[in-house]
Scaffold this motif. Structure first.
Motif, short mmCIF file in Angstrom:
data_model
loop_
_atom_site.label_atom_id
_atom_site.label_comp_id
_atom_site.label_asym_id
_atom_site.label_seq_id
_atom_site.Cartn_x
_atom_site.Cartn_y
_atom_site.Cartn_z
N LYS A 59 0.88 -1.17 0.00
CA LYS A 59 0.00 0.00 0.00
C LYS A 59 0.91 1.22 0.00
N ASN A 115 -9.77 -3.42 10.22
CA ASN A 115 -10.74 -3.30 9.13
C ASN A 115 -10.44 -4.36 8.06
N ARG A 116 -11.09 -4.23 6.93
CA ARG A 116 -10.92 -5.21 5.86
C ARG A 116 -9.49 -5.25 5.33
N ASP A 117 -8.84 -4.09 5.27
CA ASP A 117 -7.46 -4.08 4.81
C ASP A 117 -6.56 -4.92 5.72
N PHE A 118 -6.74 -4.78 7.01
CA PHE A 118 -5.93 -5.59 7.93
C PHE A 118 -6.25 -7.07 7.78
N ALA A 166 3.27 -1.18 4.29
CA ALA A 166 2.08 -0.37 3.99
C ALA A 166 2.26 1.01 4.60
N TRP A 216 0.93 3.26 6.31
CA TRP A 216 -0.08 3.59 7.31
C TRP A 216 0.61 4.20 8.53
N LYS A 255 -3.87 2.03 -3.43
CA LYS A 255 -4.53 1.34 -2.33
C LYS A 255 -3.90 -0.03 -2.13
N LEU A 256 -4.33 -0.74 -1.10
CA LEU A 256 -3.77 -2.04 -0.78
C LEU A 256 -3.89 -2.99 -1.97
N ASN A 312 -7.06 -8.50 5.06
CA ASN A 312 -6.37 -8.93 3.84
C ASN A 312 -4.88 -9.10 4.08
N VAL A 313 -4.30 -8.23 4.89
CA VAL A 313 -2.89 -8.39 5.24
C VAL A 313 -2.67 -9.71 5.97
#
Length: 340
Positions: free
Chosen positions: A52, A111-114, A103, A105, A77-78, A116-117
């Motif tokens: 990201k 959240n959804r990004d985390f 990333a 950040w 974005k991610l 996915n990580v």
């Protein structure tokens, strides 16, 4: 002869005496210490991918990913999980044994990004590679989730000394950095933490950074030593280039006071000749990043590193070499970086 004792009670005065010793004596002492705890022909090969990019709210004066600076970095974005795992496979095929995901950040959010990580971590771990992340500040709970997903190491650099820190970054404190490192350590994830030289700091600041790292209850398993790569549009774009002798002093001192750590020759290597890099390996560096880019800054290409390794008779360190995690025979990483 007994090995050099691992210490966590170094004083600044002791570290300063080592750091300021005649450079050839310093290299000799570091090379001797290195051989007590490590195979000098072995170098950990890591790949760093920006999963990201850009848009970070922090004000790190060296970083082109900060949203407030006008640089050529484009915000992305991610990345999708499958693209990241493809990149990890390519890195493994090129000889890397550790895959690091970064990333831009300030901190991890639940959240959804985390989520996915976490999937990325699981996927890379299943390939038999050591998987590392650098995602900003973490809570204890987030660190534990990363550990449960299979994260091997977490990078969170201190960057510089506590005294110089607010000249570089004002959007978080030094204690914020130390708190995240403590959360990582408590979860059982290996700590990767080092710094950057060339940020306008003094030699006293460099000694201070090393003192903080070397007096942690446990030394970081990995200590990246970065030379600033000035980027146009950042507040530090005019900073002068760091000399190889400055890098050698940092690497050698780190090796002497943290004998078992993987000391990584990181950003700035693209500007070094083979001879300069060889000096750094002699001084105790035993880890590099491979691939043509470190997040957003240039890095030597794989073919150049292949030639370097062959010239110096170096070989990649296997993943999980110290038995930190079980590795099946069919998961031993390809060491193709050394093969014609």
């Amino acid at each position: 002869m007994s090995k050099t004792v691992i210490r966590n009670d170094w004083t600044r005065e002791e570290i300063a005496e080592i750091y300021n010793s005649p450079v050839l004596d310093l290299i000799y002492r570091a090379a001797t210490t290195h051989r007590e705890y490590n195979d000098p022909q072995e170098v950990q090969v890591c790949t760093l991918l920006s999963v990201k990019t850009g848009g970070c709210p922090e004000d790190c004066g060296y970083c082109p990913q900060a949203a407030r600076y006008h640089t050529n970095v484009k915000v992305h974005k991610l990345m999708p999980v499958n693209e990241v795992l493809d990149a990890a496979r390519n890195a493994k095929d090129s000889g890397s044994t550790r895959f690091c995901m970064g990333a831009a950040w300030r901190e991890v959010r639940d959240n959804r990004d985390f989520d996915n990580v976490l999937e990325m971590v699981k996927g890379v771990n299943s390939m038999g590679m050591e998987v590392c992340c650098t995602l900003g500040m973490l809570t204890e709970d987030q660190a534990q989730k990363l550990k449960d997903a299979g994260l091997y190491a977490y990078n969170h650099n201190l960057d510089t000394s506590e005294e110089h820190y607010d000249k570089v970054i004002t959007t978080r404190t030094y204690d914020d950095r130390l708190d995240t490192i403590q959360h990582v350590r408590k979860s059982g994830i290996a700590v990767c933490s080092g710094g950057i030289i060339g940020l306008g700091e003094t030699h006293i600041d460099r000694i201070g950074l090393l003192h903080t790292l070397a007096t942690m209850p446990e030394h970081p398993e990995s200590v990246p030593v970065n030379a600033l790569v000035p980027v146009e549009g950042t507040p530090m774009e005019e900073q002068p280039r760091v000399s190889v002798w400055e890098m050698v002093r940092m690497i050698a001192t780190a090796r002497i006071i943290m004998p078992k750590a993987m000391v990584r020759l990181s950003a700035g290597r693209v500007r070094m000749s083979q001879e300069e890099q060889a000096l750094c390996f002699m001084a105790g560096a035993n880890s590099i990043f491979a691939g043509d880019k470190l997040l957003t800054t240039p890095n030597p290409e794989v073919d150049a590193d292949k030639e370097l390794f062959q010239t110096l008779n170096l070989r990649p360190r296997a993943a999980f070499k110290d038995g930190e995690a079980p590795v099946k025979i069919d998961q031993i990483p390809n060491t193709g970086i050394l093969v014609d």
